[in-house]
Scaffold this active site. Structure first.
Site, PDB file in Angstrom:
ATOM      1  N   GLY A  64     101.140  78.865  92.853  1.00 27.09           N
ATOM      2  CA  GLY A  64     101.925  79.623  91.873  1.00 27.09           C
ATOM      3  C   GLY A  64     102.202  78.814  90.619  1.00 27.09           C
ATOM      4  O   GLY A  64     101.482  77.866  90.295  1.00 27.09           O
ATOM      5  N   ASP A  66     103.190  76.248  87.927  1.00 27.33           N
ATOM      6  CA  ASP A  66     103.349  74.793  87.964  1.00 27.33           C
ATOM      7  C   ASP A  66     104.806  74.450  87.651  1.00 27.33           C
ATOM      8  O   ASP A  66     105.289  74.667  86.531  1.00 27.33           O
ATOM      9  CB  ASP A  66     102.410  74.135  86.940  1.00 27.33           C
ATOM     10  CG  ASP A  66     102.375  72.626  87.097  1.00 27.33           C
ATOM     11  OD1 ASP A  66     103.455  72.024  87.263  1.00 27.33           O
ATOM     12  OD2 ASP A  66     101.268  72.058  87.064  1.00 27.33           O
ATOM     13  N   LEU A  67     105.501  73.942  88.662  1.00 27.73           N
ATOM     14  CA  LEU A  67     106.936  73.697  88.502  1.00 27.73           C
ATOM     15  C   LEU A  67     107.212  72.442  87.660  1.00 27.73           C
ATOM     16  O   LEU A  67     108.295  72.321  87.080  1.00 27.73           O
ATOM     17  CB  LEU A  67     107.611  73.603  89.879  1.00 27.73           C
ATOM     18  CG  LEU A  67     107.551  74.912  90.688  1.00 27.73           C
ATOM     19  CD1 LEU A  67     108.187  74.723  92.069  1.00 27.73           C
ATOM     20  CD2 LEU A  67     108.229  76.066  89.951  1.00 27.73           C
ATOM     21  N   HIS A  88     100.699  88.515  83.170  1.00 25.22           N
ATOM     22  CA  HIS A  88     100.414  89.959  83.086  1.00 25.22           C
ATOM     23  C   HIS A  88      98.988  90.207  82.621  1.00 25.22           C
ATOM     24  O   HIS A  88      98.303  91.104  83.117  1.00 25.22           O
ATOM     25  CB  HIS A  88     101.383  90.639  82.122  1.00 25.22           C
ATOM     26  CG  HIS A  88     102.789  90.656  82.637  1.00 25.22           C
ATOM     27  ND1 HIS A  88     103.794  91.381  82.040  1.00 25.22           N
ATOM     28  CD2 HIS A  88     103.355  90.012  83.697  1.00 25.22           C
ATOM     29  CE1 HIS A  88     104.930  91.189  82.718  1.00 25.22           C
ATOM     30  NE2 HIS A  88     104.679  90.368  83.712  1.00 25.22           N
ATOM     31  N   ASP A 143     107.216  88.088  90.902  1.00 24.21           N
ATOM     32  CA  ASP A 143     106.610  88.571  89.654  1.00 24.21           C
ATOM     33  C   ASP A 143     105.097  88.611  89.821  1.00 24.21           C
ATOM     34  O   ASP A 143     104.593  88.644  90.948  1.00 24.21           O
ATOM     35  CB  ASP A 143     107.074  87.729  88.447  1.00 24.21           C
ATOM     36  CG  ASP A 143     106.691  86.262  88.550  1.00 24.21           C
ATOM     37  OD1 ASP A 143     105.680  85.938  89.207  1.00 24.21           O
ATOM     38  OD2 ASP A 143     107.400  85.420  87.957  1.00 24.21           O
TER      39      ASP A 143
HETATM   40  O1  T3D Z   1     108.054  80.299  85.145  1.00 26.56           O
HETATM   41  C1  T3D Z   1     107.571  81.393  84.946  1.00 26.56           C
HETATM   42  O2  T3D Z   1     106.864  81.654  83.977  1.00 26.56           O
HETATM   43  C2  T3D Z   1     107.801  82.429  85.962  1.00 26.56           C
HETATM   44  C3  T3D Z   1     106.717  82.478  86.905  1.00 26.56           C
HETATM   45  C4  T3D Z   1     106.930  82.215  88.198  1.00 26.56           C
HETATM   46  C5  T3D Z   1     105.848  82.379  89.157  1.00 26.56           C
HETATM   47  C6  T3D Z   1     105.957  81.520  90.403  1.00 26.56           C
HETATM   48  O3  T3D Z   1     104.923  81.277  90.950  1.00 26.56           O
HETATM   49  S1  T3D Z   1     107.476  80.929  90.935  1.00 26.56           S
HETATM   50  C7  T3D Z   1     107.047  80.065  92.425  1.00 26.56           C
HETATM   51  C8  T3D Z   1     106.463  78.698  92.138  1.00 26.56           C
HETATM   52  N1  T3D Z   1     105.881  78.091  93.315  1.00 26.56           N
HETATM   53  C9  T3D Z   1     106.613  77.527  94.276  1.00 26.56           C
HETATM   54  O4  T3D Z   1     107.826  77.532  94.255  1.00 26.56           O
HETATM   55  C10 T3D Z   1     105.851  76.848  95.384  1.00 26.56           C
HETATM   56  C11 T3D Z   1     106.070  75.343  95.334  1.00 26.56           C
HETATM   57  N2  T3D Z   1     105.285  74.685  96.351  1.00 26.56           N
HETATM   58  C12 T3D Z   1     105.651  74.669  97.651  1.00 26.56           C
HETATM   59  O5  T3D Z   1     106.634  75.260  98.065  1.00 26.56           O
HETATM   60  C13 T3D Z   1     104.772  73.902  98.591  1.00 26.56           C
HETATM   61  O6  T3D Z   1     104.015  72.987  97.845  1.00 26.56           O
HETATM   62  C14 T3D Z   1     103.814  74.793  99.409  1.00 26.56           C
HETATM   63  C15 T3D Z   1     104.630  75.595 100.430  1.00 26.56           C
HETATM   64  C16 T3D Z   1     103.009  75.735  98.526  1.00 26.56           C
HETATM   65  C17 T3D Z   1     102.820  73.878 100.186  1.00 26.56           C
HETATM   66  O7  T3D Z   1     103.534  72.907 100.893  1.00 26.56           O
HETATM   67  P1  T3D Z   1     102.773  71.618 101.464  1.00 26.56           P
HETATM   68  O8  T3D Z   1     103.776  70.869 102.280  1.00 26.56           O
HETATM   69  O9  T3D Z   1     101.526  72.061 102.143  1.00 26.56           O
HETATM   70  O10 T3D Z   1     102.303  70.768 100.177  1.00 26.56           O
HETATM   71  P2  T3D Z   1     103.224  69.879  99.221  1.00 26.56           P
HETATM   72  O11 T3D Z   1     103.256  68.478  99.740  1.00 26.56           O
HETATM   73  O12 T3D Z   1     104.530  70.551  98.964  1.00 26.56           O
HETATM   74  O13 T3D Z   1     102.383  69.929  97.847  1.00 26.56           O
HETATM   75  C18 T3D Z   1     101.229  69.130  97.673  1.00 26.56           C
HETATM   76  C19 T3D Z   1     101.265  68.623  96.237  1.00 26.56           C
HETATM   77  O14 T3D Z   1     101.216  69.746  95.348  1.00 26.56           O
HETATM   78  C20 T3D Z   1     102.590  67.900  95.919  1.00 26.56           C
HETATM   79  O15 T3D Z   1     102.304  66.897  94.982  1.00 26.56           O
HETATM   80  P3  T3D Z   1     102.300  65.339  95.434  1.00 26.56           P
HETATM   81  O16 T3D Z   1     103.630  65.061  96.038  1.00 26.56           O
HETATM   82  O17 T3D Z   1     101.162  65.231  96.415  1.00 26.56           O
HETATM   83  O18 T3D Z   1     102.038  64.605  94.135  1.00 26.56           O
HETATM   84  C21 T3D Z   1     103.409  69.002  95.257  1.00 26.56           C
HETATM   85  O19 T3D Z   1     104.395  68.488  94.402  1.00 26.56           O
HETATM   86  C22 T3D Z   1     102.334  69.723  94.487  1.00 26.56           C
HETATM   87  N3  T3D Z   1     102.736  71.110  94.210  1.00 26.56           N
HETATM   88  C23 T3D Z   1     102.815  72.097  95.111  1.00 26.56           C
HETATM   89  N4  T3D Z   1     103.213  73.217  94.520  1.00 26.56           N
HETATM   90  C24 T3D Z   1     103.370  72.928  93.222  1.00 26.56           C
HETATM   91  C25 T3D Z   1     103.079  71.587  93.016  1.00 26.56           C
HETATM   92  N5  T3D Z   1     103.170  71.014  91.815  1.00 26.56           N
HETATM   93  C26 T3D Z   1     103.573  71.794  90.791  1.00 26.56           C
HETATM   94  N6  T3D Z   1     103.870  73.104  90.918  1.00 26.56           N
HETATM   95  C27 T3D Z   1     103.779  73.705  92.110  1.00 26.56           C
HETATM   96  N7  T3D Z   1     104.025  75.029  92.223  1.00 26.56           N
END
Ligand code: T3D
Length: 261
Positions: A64, A66-67, A88, A143
């Site tokens: 999703g 990029d946070l 969109h 969204d």
């Molecule tokens: O802002 C707007 O414009 C509104 C739009 C909003 C739309 C959206 O999508 S809001 C939702 C955003 N997404 C999330 O909240 C999901 C965040 N990620 C997670 O919850 C978990 O990563 C997962 C459940 C998807 C997977 O978990 P896991 O344990 O398999 O992996 P991990 O260790 O959490 O992630 C691996 C790497 O990816 C990690 O980086 P690192 O530590 O190895 O350097 C993590 O930080 C990175 N990563 C994962 N998701 C994101 C991300 N980096 C940036 N943005 C992310 N969404």
């Protein structure tokens, strides 16, 4: 065509778009949203492309938004505008593309990654894939079209449950709920995706495209309107090479050779 955040490959009538930011599980930054939208539009313009596959590089489909990018936004940043000018356009490009789109969900899909998967016409999930409406974990509502697609696909109660719990829905559960068309073990996942893609790319593409248009339109039509619209589109399909070929092939007891025209 060369992109920075995605791979775009065309072979045998199939365009494959690979979200390619594996270190973030293919989180969408602004460039990736723009490039993915562009790739779908290119696929629409290229008559040789008769099916599109979207998948993710590495172990995830897409996590999703990029946070990390969110953190660096200025104070008066408008999420509404970001959605309108970004996600969109992507979701609409997928839905308006009159060619079948397959989401090959190779791993976790979260947040807007679920929205992108839902905007595809067919979803094939790897056994280890999962779907997480992560929006509420960061204090947002779903969204990227999730509020529109998901209740229609799995029903309101399940969709709302997914939104408010943000719990992981595994591939097998998603299959039981009708959220994916097929679940494949990891060792045959690519094979299954290719089999689907090849089958769709060698089908009556004009009819496949018109069917997509008819079904989306029918979602907001009365029965009378839908019947009228079907007749209008069938007039077009009925004048195609593929219709003549389909009938002739049936009568000659041989497989049809569809050209998509
Ligand atoms: O802002 C707007 O414009 C509104 C739009 C909003 C739309 C959206 O999508 S809001 C939702 C955003 N997404 C999330 O909240 C999901 C965040 N990620 C997670 O919850 C978990 O990563 C997962 C459940 C998807 C997977 O978990 P896991 O344990 O398999 O992996 P991990 O260790 O959490 O992630 C691996 C790497 O990816 C990690 O980086 P690192 O530590 O190895 O350097 C993590 O930080 C990175 N990563 C994962 N998701 C994101 C991300 N980096 C940036 N943005 C992310 N969404």
């Amino acid at each position: 065509m060369s992109y920075e955040t995605i791979l775009f490959n065309v072979a045998d009538g199939v365009a494959t778009i690979t979200l390619n930011r594996p270190d973030t599980l293919n989180a969408f930054n602004d460039v990736m949203i723009r490039e993915t939208t562009d790739a779908f539009k290119q696929a629409g313009r290229n008559r040789d492309i008769r099916c599109v596959v979207i998948t993710g590089a590495g172990r995830g489909f897409s996590s999703g938004q990029d946070l990390a990018d969110v953190q660096s936004r200025r104070d008066n940043f408008s999420i509404g505008e970001h959605l309108r000018h970004g996600y969109h356009r992507l979701i609409k490009a997928m839905v308006r593309l009159e060619k079948p789109v397959i989401a090959a969900v190779n791993g976790v899909a979260a947040g807007a990654g679920v929205g992108v998967a839902l905007a595809a016409d067919i979803r094939i999930a790897a056994e280890k894939a999962s779907f997480i409406l992560a929006f509420s974990r960061v204090g947002l509502i779903p969204d990227s079209g999730v509020n529109w697609f998901l209740p229609r696909i799995i029903g309101y109660a399940r969709a709302y449950q997914m939104a408010i719990t943000a719990e992981k829905v595994r591939a097998e559960q998603a299959l039981a709920w009708g959220m994916v068309n097929e679940v494949a073990p990891l060792d045959t996942f690519q094979e299954r995706v290719q089999a689907w893609a090849q089958q769709l790319a060698s089908g009556p593409s004009l009819a496949f495209g018109l069917t997509k248009r008819a079904m989306y339109k029918a979602l907001t039509q009365t029965l009378d309107e839908a019947l009228d619209y079907e007749a209008y589109l069938q007039e077009i399909a009925g004048r195609s090479h593929d219709y003549r070929e389909g009938v002739q092939a049936f009568l000659e007891k041989r497989p049809p050779q569809f050209t998509g025209s």
